[in-house]
Design an enzyme around this catalytic site. Structure first.
Site, PDB file in Angstrom:
ATOM      1  N   ASP A  56       1.001  -1.193   0.052  1.00 46.20           N
ATOM      2  CA  ASP A  56      -0.024  -0.007  -0.076  1.00 46.20           C
ATOM      3  C   ASP A  56       0.790   1.204   0.070  1.00 46.20           C
ATOM      4  OD1 ASP A  56      -2.440   1.383   0.207  1.00 46.20           O
ATOM      5  OD2 ASP A  56      -2.348   1.366   2.397  1.00 46.20           O
TER       6      ASP A  56
ATOM      7  N   ILE B 102      -9.852   0.403   3.292  1.00 47.39           N
ATOM      8  CA  ILE B 102     -10.242   0.675   4.516  1.00 47.39           C
ATOM      9  C   ILE B 102      -9.043   0.076   5.695  1.00 47.39           C
ATOM     10  CG2 ILE B 102     -12.069  -0.086   6.222  1.00 47.39           C
ATOM     11  CD1 ILE B 102     -13.974  -0.311   3.756  1.00 47.39           C
ATOM     12  N   ASP B 103      -8.828   1.019   6.397  1.00 47.85           N
ATOM     13  CA  ASP B 103      -7.774   0.823   7.265  1.00 47.85           C
ATOM     14  C   ASP B 103      -8.409   1.478   8.709  1.00 47.85           C
ATOM     15  OD1 ASP B 103      -5.656   0.542   9.069  1.00 47.85           O
ATOM     16  OD2 ASP B 103      -4.112   1.623   7.720  1.00 47.85           O
ATOM     17  N   SER B 104      -8.659   2.871   8.749  1.00 48.01           N
ATOM     18  CA  SER B 104      -9.014   3.690   9.878  1.00 48.01           C
ATOM     19  C   SER B 104     -10.216   2.954  10.679  1.00 48.01           C
ATOM     20  CB  SER B 104      -9.422   4.960   9.572  1.00 48.01           C
ATOM     21  OG  SER B 104      -8.381   5.814   9.137  1.00 48.01           O
TER      22      SER B 104
ATOM     23  N   ASP C  39       3.075   4.986  -5.591  1.00 47.28           N
ATOM     24  CA  ASP C  39       2.356   6.204  -5.102  1.00 47.28           C
ATOM     25  C   ASP C  39       3.096   7.417  -5.606  1.00 47.28           C
ATOM     26  OD1 ASP C  39       0.646   8.460  -4.345  1.00 47.28           O
ATOM     27  OD2 ASP C  39       0.468   7.734  -2.352  1.00 47.28           O
TER      28      ASP C  39
END
Ligand code: G3H
Ligand code: 13P
Ligand code: ZN
Length: 331
Positions: free
Chosen positions: A95, A268-270, A117
């Protein structure tokens, strides 16, 4: 050097092809430790969902690159154990890869997908860096995600105070010149638990997504910063000694719409961080005399699993799609 196929992992090609035609998105959940990984695999086995296990550069630093690689491999074996030997389509993905060397290292460690990125670079430099990663990764069949446009909030070390929405005119050029397999776009989502200011309408620009889909029909699109910041977790955290003010996320109804179109991967992490923190804070408050990590990590893992299973069913629509992807992979 180990190839991801030897670990039983898959790249994102077949899962994204099915996601496009099936109108769902593959969950991309971040993990940094064993309990998070167990919760993700348990939820995906229960819902028969494909999954992308995401490792950030920060996660590699925290947990150690070798340990995470073996946890990725463990996920494959654990999924088989939970599904009577059938297994699940599992991608191990870098990521927010910050540079070529980190992407190369992940390919060598057996990752089946990497993100480069370059979104904070000027356009031409982003193309140059992304193309270099694609040329290397594709030699090993590892799929590559690029990013165009900058999300508000924090993109790794780079602070973007305001969004730079992805320009639909640029996407065809960028994808053509770099050869990426999927593209992360900026349409108003952002990282972390504070995505909108109080009083702001928490909306994402689905009109820009539609423009992009028109320019690149059938091309896999990725949404970062897609936590919804469940208010029940914020409440539990604050009722048990926490202090999270004005934590606001993306509406799940909007993510569901995005998942039905060309958005194939939702990050989705948080929300996972909030679920674990809520369960642990409550446990500590309820049991001030307990000190065995297994005691408080058990409800935390259970809450995480419950949340991921619900997301797969109600937001991503990825439930039930594992068997067709396994079949497409010849597994
Ligand atoms: O988008 C970033 C992910 O949430 C990973 O965060 O760099 O703190 O591991 P991290
Ligand atoms: P959230 O902070 O909204 O969970 O986003 C996670 C993400 O984009 C990981 O790359
Ligand atoms: Zn992200």
């Amino acid at each position: 050097m180990v190839n991801y196929k030897d670990l039983g992992l898959v790249n994102t090609k077949a899962m994204f092809a099915k996601a496009i035609t099936g109108g769902f998105a593959v969950p991309a959940y971040n993990f940094n430790n064993m309990e998070q990984l167990q919760a993700i695999v348990m939820a995906c086995a229960e819902t028969q969902s494909p999954v992308i296990l995401q490792v950030s550069a920060g996660a590699r630093k925290y947990a150690n690159a070798t340990i995470l690689r073996y946890l990725g491999q463990a996920a494959v074996e654990y999924a088989k154990e939970l599904t009577g030997g059938k297994g699940l389509p599992i991608t191990l993905h870098l990521d927010h890869g910050p540079d070529f060397d980190t992407c190369k290292s992940c390919v060598e460690y057996g990752f089946s997908s990497v993100m480069i990125d370059g979104s904070h670079h000027p356009y031409e430099k982003n193309i140059e860096e992304t193309k270099k990663v694609v040329e290397y990764a594709h030699k090993y069949n590892v799929t590559v995600e690029g990013e165009l446009g900058v999300l508000a909030g924090v993109e790794d070390d780079v602070k973007a105070e305001t969004h730079t929405y992805t320009q639909p005119e640029e996407v065809v050029d960028f994808v053509g010149k770099t050869g990426v397999d999927s593209l992360a776009i900026s349409i108003g989502t952002s990282h972390g638990a504070f995505k909108f200011k109080p009083g702001q309408t928490p909306k994402i620009r689905l009109d820009i997504l539609d423009e992009i889909v028109k320019k690149l029909p059938g091309f896999p699109i990725v949404l970062h910063g897609s936590s919804s910041v469940p208010q029940e977790y914020v409440k539990i955290i604050n009722e048990n000694g926490g202090k999270l003010q004005d934590a606001i996320g993306i509406g799940e109804d909007q993510l569901r719409l995005a998942a039905k179109s060309a958005v194939c991967k939702i990050n989705i992490d948080s929300d996972g961080r909030l679920a674990m923190t809520a369960a642990i804070r409550k446990y500590f408050n309820d049991h001030p005399d307990h000190f065995d990590p297994r005691q408080y990590l058990t409800p935390a893992r259970e809450e995480l699993k419950k949340m991921y299973a619900r997301k797969n069913r109600e937001v991503l629509g990825s439930d039930g799609h594992a068997p067709e992807i396994l079949a497409a992979e010849g597994k």
